[in-house]
Design a protein around this motif. Sequence first.
Motif, mmCIF file in Angstrom:
data_model
loop_
_atom_site.group_PDB
_atom_site.id
_atom_site.type_symbol
_atom_site.label_atom_id
_atom_site.label_comp_id
_atom_site.label_asym_id
_atom_site.label_seq_id
_atom_site.Cartn_x
_atom_site.Cartn_y
_atom_site.Cartn_z
ATOM 1 N N SER A 29 60.252 42.387 3.332
ATOM 2 C CA SER A 29 60.748 43.569 3.022
ATOM 3 C C SER A 29 60.395 43.878 1.456
ATOM 4 O O SER A 29 60.236 44.992 1.007
ATOM 5 C CB SER A 29 62.217 43.332 2.927
ATOM 6 N N ALA A 30 59.987 42.647 0.853
ATOM 7 C CA ALA A 30 59.765 43.125 -0.581
ATOM 8 C C ALA A 30 58.338 43.410 -0.842
ATOM 9 O O ALA A 30 58.124 44.308 -1.390
ATOM 10 C CB ALA A 30 59.672 41.260 -1.284
ATOM 11 N N ILE A 31 57.356 42.997 0.172
ATOM 12 C CA ILE A 31 56.069 43.539 0.259
ATOM 13 C C ILE A 31 56.140 45.470 0.413
ATOM 14 O O ILE A 31 55.454 45.922 0.042
ATOM 15 C CB ILE A 31 55.192 42.825 1.236
ATOM 16 N N LEU A 32 57.002 45.479 1.535
ATOM 17 C CA LEU A 32 57.190 46.833 1.878
ATOM 18 C C LEU A 32 57.716 47.889 0.522
ATOM 19 O O LEU A 32 57.336 48.818 0.404
ATOM 20 C CB LEU A 32 58.209 47.136 3.012
ATOM 21 N N VAL A 33 58.613 47.493 0.067
ATOM 22 C CA VAL A 33 59.035 48.193 -1.356
ATOM 23 C C VAL A 33 57.992 48.098 -2.385
ATOM 24 O O VAL A 33 57.916 49.167 -2.827
ATOM 25 C CB VAL A 33 60.405 47.286 -1.867
ATOM 26 N N LEU A 34 57.007 46.997 -2.456
ATOM 27 C CA LEU A 34 56.312 47.119 -3.556
ATOM 28 C C LEU A 34 55.210 48.178 -3.141
ATOM 29 O O LEU A 34 54.718 48.855 -4.049
ATOM 30 C CB LEU A 34 55.549 45.614 -3.442
ATOM 31 N N ILE A 35 54.916 48.192 -1.859
ATOM 32 C CA ILE A 35 54.109 49.304 -1.309
ATOM 33 C C ILE A 35 54.585 50.631 -1.759
ATOM 34 O O ILE A 35 53.757 51.585 -2.209
ATOM 35 C CB ILE A 35 53.649 49.285 0.160
ATOM 36 N N PHE A 36 55.663 50.885 -1.262
ATOM 37 C CA PHE A 36 56.686 52.011 -1.531
ATOM 38 C C PHE A 36 56.763 52.350 -3.037
ATOM 39 O O PHE A 36 56.664 53.579 -3.397
ATOM 40 C CB PHE A 36 57.992 52.128 -1.016
ATOM 41 N N ALA A 37 56.829 51.552 -3.956
ATOM 42 C CA ALA A 37 56.891 51.514 -5.165
ATOM 43 C C ALA A 37 55.752 51.833 -6.135
ATOM 44 O O ALA A 37 55.922 52.038 -7.200
ATOM 45 C CB ALA A 37 57.964 50.506 -5.991
ATOM 46 N N THR A 38 54.651 51.346 -5.429
ATOM 47 C CA THR A 38 53.358 51.489 -6.227
ATOM 48 C C THR A 38 53.147 52.845 -6.730
ATOM 49 O O THR A 38 53.307 53.933 -6.058
ATOM 50 C CB THR A 38 52.278 50.986 -5.316
ATOM 51 N N PRO A 39 52.918 53.121 -8.088
ATOM 52 C CA PRO A 39 52.780 54.526 -8.735
ATOM 53 C C PRO A 39 51.542 55.275 -8.036
ATOM 54 O O PRO A 39 50.439 54.736 -7.508
ATOM 55 C CB PRO A 39 52.212 54.128 -10.101
ATOM 56 N N LEU A 40 51.750 56.562 -7.900
ATOM 57 C CA LEU A 40 50.677 57.344 -7.080
ATOM 58 C C LEU A 40 49.348 57.073 -8.357
ATOM 59 O O LEU A 40 49.247 56.958 -9.522
ATOM 60 C CB LEU A 40 50.949 58.716 -7.387
ATOM 61 N N VAL A 41 48.342 57.047 -7.477
ATOM 62 C CA VAL A 41 46.914 57.022 -8.152
ATOM 63 C C VAL A 41 46.636 58.274 -8.881
ATOM 64 O O VAL A 41 46.686 59.488 -8.311
ATOM 65 C CB VAL A 41 45.868 56.776 -7.008
ATOM 66 N N GLU B 5 46.709 55.101 0.171
ATOM 67 C CA GLU B 5 47.691 55.077 1.583
ATOM 68 C C GLU B 5 46.923 54.878 2.875
ATOM 69 O O GLU B 5 47.694 54.448 3.756
ATOM 70 C CB GLU B 5 48.302 56.654 1.385
ATOM 71 N N ALA B 6 45.742 55.143 2.929
ATOM 72 C CA ALA B 6 44.842 54.657 4.074
ATOM 73 C C ALA B 6 44.961 53.227 4.146
ATOM 74 O O ALA B 6 45.200 52.674 5.470
ATOM 75 C CB ALA B 6 43.488 55.384 3.946
ATOM 76 N N VAL B 7 44.839 52.432 3.030
ATOM 77 C CA VAL B 7 44.942 50.932 3.020
ATOM 78 C C VAL B 7 46.136 50.614 3.734
ATOM 79 O O VAL B 7 46.514 49.747 4.454
ATOM 80 C CB VAL B 7 44.456 50.522 1.646
ATOM 81 N N ALA B 8 47.264 51.211 2.915
ATOM 82 C CA ALA B 8 48.768 50.964 3.265
ATOM 83 C C ALA B 8 48.688 50.980 4.991
ATOM 84 O O ALA B 8 49.322 50.075 5.659
ATOM 85 C CB ALA B 8 49.784 51.571 2.594
ATOM 86 N N ALA B 9 48.552 52.021 5.422
ATOM 87 C CA ALA B 9 48.771 52.498 6.779
ATOM 88 C C ALA B 9 47.862 51.821 7.772
ATOM 89 O O ALA B 9 48.317 51.334 8.930
ATOM 90 C CB ALA B 9 48.791 54.134 6.913
#
Length: 372
Positions: A250-262, A274-278
Motif C-alpha cells: 500500500s505504501a508503494i501504491l501511495v508513493l506512485i500516486f503521490a509522485t509529482p507530475l514530470v 505513467e507507462a512504467v507505473a502501469a
Amino acid sequence: MTGTNTAEAIVHPDATATGKPHYEVLDGLRGTAAVMVVIFHIMGMPIAWSDQGQWLHHAAMAVDFFFGLSGFVVAYAYDARWTRMSVGQFCTFRLIRLHPLVLLGVALGLISFLVDPFAPDQKLIPLSVVLRDFALACLLLPHAVLPNRWTDTHSLNSPAWSLLQEYIGNLAYALVLRRLGTRALGAALAVTAAVLLWLLWQRNSIDMGSDWTTWWGAPARMAFSFTMGLWLYRVRERAPKLRLSWVALSAILVLIFATPLVPHSVPHGNGLFEAVAAMVLFPAIILCGAHSEIGKVELALCKFAGRISYPLYILHYPFLLIYMNYALFRKPPASTLYLAGAGSFVLVVAASWLALKLYDEPVRAWLKRALT
C-alpha cells in the motif's frame, strides 16, 4: 490458494462467485486504491482539478490498477469453470456482483443532482432530461453533460465510466480472451500495450476516458490493464515469488500516486512515468500481493478494505459533488473547507459500509437464489 466447501463460503461472504477464498492482500490493495481515489477527488474538486494543491498527482491511475486486479481475479475465479458454465451464466454472475451498486450509485447521483442546495442552476434543467439521463445511466450508457458535472460521460455518477469498461472487458474475456493460449494472450497484451504507449506518448497523461473530450482513451486503458491481469494469472507460478505485506505494498501504491507530475520541460516525461507505473510497477505489485501471506490483524484489515472498496468507489461521487458545489459556489475559508472535506470522507465511508451491509449483500444473495 485452495478451494473451499459450501459451509466455508457461507462463513466468508467475501468469497468469489465460485466459492474460492479471495487473494486477501489483493483485496486490501483494492481498498487502498479506492481510498486514494476518494481523497484525490476531495482534494481536486475545490481546485477544479488543478495539480497545484493536489497531493495525489497520479491517483487517476488507480483505475488502471483496478482493471489489472479485475483481470487477475476474473481469471482466478472463472478460468477453470468453462466446461460447466455458459457465457450467459458468466454474464449473470458478473451482473449480480456489480450491477446492484451501479443502480444505487445512479440513484444517489439523481438525488444529489435534484436536491443539491449549493447549485441553483441545476434546477433549470427540465426533469424529463434528467430522468432520460437517469434511464441511460441505469444501463451504464453515456449521457449528455449536466451542469456542474464537468464534461463527464456519466454525469450522474462519473465513476460509472470505468464500470462500463469493466463490462466490456468481462464480455471480451467470455467471448474471446479465455479461449487464447498463454502465448496468444501475451501477444494480445503486447498489442494493447503498444496502443496505450502511443496514446501516452501523444497525450503525456493516462488520465483519459472519463469525459467526452477523451472518451476514446477508456477502452485503451481497460484493454491493456485487464488483459495484463488475465495474463499475469496465467504466468503467476513462473514469476518470481516476491512477498511483501499489505502495508508495504500500500505504501508503494501511495508513493506512485503521490509522485509529482514530470514537468513539461521534460518532453513526454509524464507519459513515460505513467507507462512504467502501469506496465511494470502495477503488475509487480499484483504478483507480490498474490504471493504474500499476512498475519491475523493485517488479514482482518484486508478483508474490511476489500469488502468496502467497490461500494466506496462507485458510491462516493454523488456525495462529493455536493461538497464540490459548496466549495465552488460558496467559497468557504480554507479551514472550513478542510473540515467539510474530512466530514465528506467520513460520510462516504459510513454510507458505503451501510450500503454494503443493508443493500448490496442482501440483494446479491437474493439474486443468486433467484437467478443461479
